[in-house]
Scaffold this active site. Structure first.
Site, PDB file in Angstrom:
ATOM      1  N   SER A 198       0.835  -1.192   0.000  1.00  0.00           N
ATOM      2  CA  SER A 198       0.000   0.000   0.000  1.00  0.00           C
ATOM      3  C   SER A 198       0.878   1.255   0.000  1.00  0.00           C
ATOM      4  O   SER A 198       1.671   1.437  -0.925  1.00  0.00           O
ATOM      5  CB  SER A 198      -0.974  -0.052   1.179  1.00  0.00           C
ATOM      6  N   GLU A 322      -9.298  -5.282  -4.582  1.00  0.00           N
ATOM      7  CA  GLU A 322      -8.674  -4.223  -3.764  1.00  0.00           C
ATOM      8  C   GLU A 322      -9.717  -3.356  -3.064  1.00  0.00           C
ATOM      9  O   GLU A 322      -9.596  -3.008  -1.897  1.00  0.00           O
ATOM     10  CB  GLU A 322      -7.809  -3.312  -4.645  1.00  0.00           C
ATOM     11  N   HIS A 415      -7.719  -5.586  -0.442  1.00  0.00           N
ATOM     12  CA  HIS A 415      -6.465  -4.886  -0.145  1.00  0.00           C
ATOM     13  C   HIS A 415      -5.830  -5.451   1.123  1.00  0.00           C
ATOM     14  O   HIS A 415      -6.508  -5.662   2.126  1.00  0.00           O
ATOM     15  CB  HIS A 415      -6.796  -3.399   0.039  1.00  0.00           C
TER      16      HIS A 415
END
Length: 508
Positions: A198, A322, A415
Site C-alpha cells: 500500500s 482491492e 487490499h
C-alpha cells in the site's frame, strides 16, 4: 518460554536482542538521531554512538498518529512519540554469517497505512517466518502525517528551516544504516530487497526515483502501490496553506508556530486535510512524496518512463478485489456511484465514457468496487509495469486467493490480504482461526507459493518460473488455489484508464 540474549556490535554501539522460536530478534534499534525539538521537520541525522550495551528487547514508540491505529493486541496500544526513527532486525537462529559462511539476502520491509498510520511493531509484520526461510529481515519506522509525509517546506524560513520529503529521507537513512551494519547480523549489504504494501509499496516505487537511494537496494517488491499520492511543489504549497489554516496558526509566522505545536494537534489537522482532499482536489492526496527537490527530482512514474529510475529487478502487483476493504474501513476510495460521479465530473467526456464502458454493469455495487480498486491500485501497477519493464526485469502478479471465511465476510481477496501469505500467517494458530479450519491447507499452499518466490527473488533477482513482463504478451502470475499465468488479463480495463491522470491540481 526459554530465551537467551544475543549481542551484535554495530557502528554505533552494541545492541542486545533475544532468541526465541528459532530466530534472533532485535527490536527498536535507533537508526537516526531522534527528530525532536529543533530537529522537528528537519532531515534525519545519523544516530549518535552510545556507550555500553543497548537493550533492544521490546518495541519503543511509533510515529504520532490516531491512537486507534496503534493497537498491538486486545486492549494494548503502542506508545507514540516523535522519537520513532527505529528499525527491527530478525535473523535465523545463528548470528553472524550463515553456517555455510555465505551472507544472507536482506529483506527490508516498509509498512503501509496511507502515509498517516502504521508501525513496524504490528504483529503481522514480525518477519520471523521469512527469516527462518533464510534471510535477514529488517522492518522500519518512518515519520508519518504532518510530521513526515505532509510537505511543509514551502513554509520554511531562514530562522526556521523546514525540509521536504522527510519520510523518504528517513527511509534512505535507515537503508544507509543497513548498508553499514547488516553484515554484523549475517546479512549481505550488496543484496538488499526493499518491499512494502500500500503506502509502503508506493514508497518502494518512489525510492526507485530517489537518487540518494542508488546502490542501497538491489531489488524491489511493490505490493498494491497507489496512484495519486505524489504532489508537485505547487500543490504541496497549497496543501500546506490549508494545513496552516486548520491548525489556526498565524500564516506570517507559521514555521515557528508549527515547531511549537503539540504532535496530537498536527495529527488531527493532517487527518482533517486528508479527509477533505477528495472534496477539493482531483485525486491528488494531501500526504505523500513531493517531486521537484533534490530528494525526488522527478515524479516516480515519470522517472521510470524516462528511464532514469534505478535499474533494479521489480515485482509489482495488486489484489483481485482491492476496493472491498474500503467499503468498510478508511472510506477514502471511490467505491460508490456518488463518489465515482464526483471524480468523473472533472474528466473529459470522451475519457469518462471510455472508462465507464470498461464496467458494463456500472453502477452495480460490484462494478463500483472494481472501478475504485482499478482507479487507485490498478492504474499504478499498470503504469509501473509498462514503464519499468523498459529498464529492468519486471514481474507482475495478481493475488486472487481468499479463504471462504473472507468471502463470507464480504471481503474476498481485498487490499492487504496478500500480507497473510507473505508473512506466513496461515501456518499459525491465527491462520487456523482465519480459515475456520476449512481452507487452511489451501491457504498454506498459496502462502508457500508467495513466500518461495519472494525468497528466490531476494536471493537471485528472478522469482522462479514466472515470465517477466513485456509489452507484447503482458504475462501476469495469478496466485490462487491453482497458481497460473494469464496474459494481459482485464485488457479492456487497463486500456480504458490509459488516458486518465490522478495528478490533479488543488482547487479551493
Amino acid at each position: 518460554m526459554h530465551e537467551h540474549t544475543v549481542q551484535v556490535s554495530t557502528a554505533s554501539g552494541v545492541v542486545e536482542g533475544f532468541a526465541r522460536d528459532g530466530v534472533h530478534r532485535w527490536r527498536s534499534i535507533p537508526y537516526a538521531t531522534p527528530p525532536v525539538g529543533p530537529l522537528r521537520f528537519r532531515a534525519p541525522k545519523p544516530v549518535k554512538p552510545w556507550q555500553g550495551v543497548k537493550g533492544c528487547h521490546r518495541y519503543t514508540d511509533c510515529a504520532p498518529q490516531h491512537r486507534a491505529y496503534t493497537m498491538t493486541g486486545v486492549g494494548r496500544y503502542q506508545p507514540m512519540s516523535e522519537d520513532c526513527l527505529t528499525l527491527n532486525v530478525v535473523t535465523p537462529r545463528w548470528s553472524g554469517p550463515a553456517p555455510d559462511g555465505e551472507p544472507l539476502p536482506v529483506m527490508f520491509f516498509i509498512h503501509g497505512g496511507g502515509y498517516i498510520l502504521g508501525s513496524s511493531a504490528t504483529p503481522l509484520y514480525d518477519g520471523a517466518a521469512l527469516a527462518r526461510r533464510g534471510c535477514v529481515y529488517v522492518s522500519v519506522n518512518y515519520r508519518l502525517g504532518g510530521l513526515g509525509c505532509l510537505d511543509l517546506s514551502s513554509l520554511s524560513t531562514p530562522e526556521t528551516p523546514i525540509d521536504g520529503n522527510l519520510f523518504l529521507r528517513d527511509i534512505v537513512e535507515a537503508l544507509r544504516w543497513v548498508n553499514r551494519n547488516i553484515a554484523a547480523f549475517g546479512g549481505d549489504p550488496e543484496n538488499v530487497t526493499i518491499f512494502g504494501e500500500s503506502a509502503g509499496a508506493h514508497a518502494v516505487a518512489t525510492l526507485l526515483a530517489v537518487p540518494d537511494a542508488g546502490g542501497l537496494f538491489h531489488r524491489a517488491i511493490s505490493q498494491s502501490p497507489a496512484s495519486g499520492m505524489v504532489s508537485s511543489q505547487e500543490v504541496a504549497a497549497q496543501i500546506a496553506q490549508r494545513f496552516v489554516k486548520r491548525m489556526g496558526v498565524d500564516p506570517r509566522n507559521a514555521a515557528a508556530e508549527l515547531m511549537r505545536a503539540e504532535p496530537g494537534d498536527l495529527v488531527r489537522a493532517t487527518n482533517y486535510v486528508m479527509n477533505h482532499s477528495l472534496d477539493n482536489m482531483v485525486g491528488a492526496s494531501a500526504v505523500g512524496p513531493t517531486y521537484g527537490d533534490d530528494v525526488l527530482p522527478v515524479d516516480p512514474f515519470e522517472a521510470m518512463r524516462q528511464g532514469v529510475a534505478h535499474k533494479v529487478p521489480l515485482i509489482v502487483g495488486t489484489n483481485a478485489e482491492e476496493g472491498r476493504l474500503f467499503t468498510r474501513f478508511l472510506k477514502l476510495l471511490p467505491t460508490s456511484e456518488h463518489a465515482i460521479e464526483r471524480i468523473l465530473a472533472h474528466t473529459p467526456i470522451e475519457v469518462r465514457e471510455q472508462i465507464l464502458a470498461a464496467y458494463p454493469q456500472y453502477p452495480d455495487p460490484k462494478a463500483c468496487i472494481e472501478f475504485g480498486g482499478d482507479m487507485i491500485f490498478g492504474t499504478a501497477a499498470w503504469q509501473i509495469a509498462e514503464a519499468h519493464t523498459k529498464v529492468a526485469p519486471t514481474y507482475v502478479y495478481r493475488y486472487d486467493f481468499a479463504p471462504r471465511t473472507l468471502h463470507w465476510a464480504g471481503l474476498g481477496a481485498t487490499h492487504a490480504t496478500e500480507l497473510l501469505a507473505v508473512f506466513g500467517v496461515y501456518r499459525s494458530r491465527v491462520g487456523a482461526v482465519l480459515t475456520a479450519g476449512v481452507d487452511q491447507r489451501a491457504a498454506v499452499k498459496v502462502s508457500h507459493q508467495v513466500q518461495s518466490r519472494w525468497q528466490e527473488f531476494s536471493r537471485t533477482g528472478v522469482p522462479g518460473d514466472w515470465p517477466s513482463y513485456n509489452r507484447e504478451e503482458r504475462p501476469v502470475l495469478v496466485f490462487d488455489r491453482h497458481t497460473h499465468v494469464e496474459y494481459d488479463p482485464h485488457q479492456h480495463r487497463r486500456k480504458a484508464w490509459a488516458g486518465f491522470s490522478l495528478a490533479g491540481e488543488a482547487r479551493d
